[in-house]
Motif scaffolding. Sequence first.
Motif, PDB file in Angstrom:
ATOM      1  N   SER A  17      28.670  36.509 -41.048  1.00  9.16           N
ATOM      2  CA  SER A  17      27.378  37.172 -40.913  1.00  9.16           C
ATOM      3  C   SER A  17      27.538  38.668 -41.139  1.00  9.16           C
ATOM      4  N   TYR A  60      10.278  35.755 -47.322  1.00 14.84           N
ATOM      5  CA  TYR A  60      11.667  35.579 -47.758  1.00 14.84           C
ATOM      6  C   TYR A  60      11.734  34.849 -49.089  1.00 14.84           C
ATOM      7  N   ASP A  62      13.267  32.040 -51.454  1.00 12.55           N
ATOM      8  CA  ASP A  62      13.724  30.681 -51.142  1.00 12.55           C
ATOM      9  C   ASP A  62      15.240  30.614 -51.024  1.00 12.55           C
ATOM     10  N   LYS A  65      16.002  31.873 -47.390  1.00 13.54           N
ATOM     11  CA  LYS A  65      15.184  31.425 -46.262  1.00 13.54           C
ATOM     12  C   LYS A  65      16.000  30.564 -45.319  1.00 13.54           C
ATOM     13  N   GLY A  66      15.899  30.871 -44.033  1.00 14.98           N
ATOM     14  CA  GLY A  66      16.646  30.145 -43.033  1.00 14.98           C
ATOM     15  C   GLY A  66      17.994  30.762 -42.709  1.00 14.98           C
ATOM     16  N   ARG A  67      18.472  31.665 -43.565  1.00 16.08           N
ATOM     17  CA  ARG A  67      19.761  32.318 -43.333  1.00 16.08           C
ATOM     18  C   ARG A  67      19.609  33.816 -43.089  1.00 16.08           C
ATOM     19  N   THR A  69      17.123  37.199 -41.772  1.00 13.86           N
ATOM     20  CA  THR A  69      15.991  37.662 -40.976  1.00 13.86           C
ATOM     21  C   THR A  69      15.802  39.156 -41.188  1.00 13.86           C
ATOM     22  N   ASN A  84      23.115  35.539 -42.246  1.00 12.04           N
ATOM     23  CA  ASN A  84      24.048  34.568 -41.689  1.00 12.04           C
ATOM     24  C   ASN A  84      24.479  33.572 -42.760  1.00 12.04           C
ATOM     25  N   SER A  85      25.575  32.868 -42.474  1.00 13.12           N
ATOM     26  CA  SER A  85      26.077  31.846 -43.394  1.00 13.12           C
ATOM     27  C   SER A  85      26.156  32.368 -44.823  1.00 13.12           C
TER      28      SER A  85
END
Length: 122
Positions: A17, A60, A62, A65-67, A69, A84-85
Amino acid sequence: QVQLVESGGGLVQAGDSLRLSCAASGRTFSSIATGWVRQAPGKEREFVAAITRGGSSTSYADSVKGRVTISRDNAKNTVYLQMNSLQPEDTAVYYCTADPTYRPGVTVWSYWGQGTQVTVSS
């Protein structure tokens, strides 16, 4: 005018991260929307994330998105990008951007920082 100064880039391994910061000056921070755009070697600029002036709405790409913020602290005149990730394909120069108008999904912003390098090794 708005001046933007990024920090927090570096070399990390896949799965790690990183948090990027962008300090803004020159204009009332709460009057501008902010975002992040990245550019990988040999590729066009790519929208990453954006946040409204008050921070109530975010957008965000695509691909992140989800990784990722995006957030901002108007009291500190700073916008953040928590990633992250991280994967090798996230390797790029990351630019902090700002504009009086919220610009989700696009790479056309009025103000740009100098960029910070993020390199993710596999």
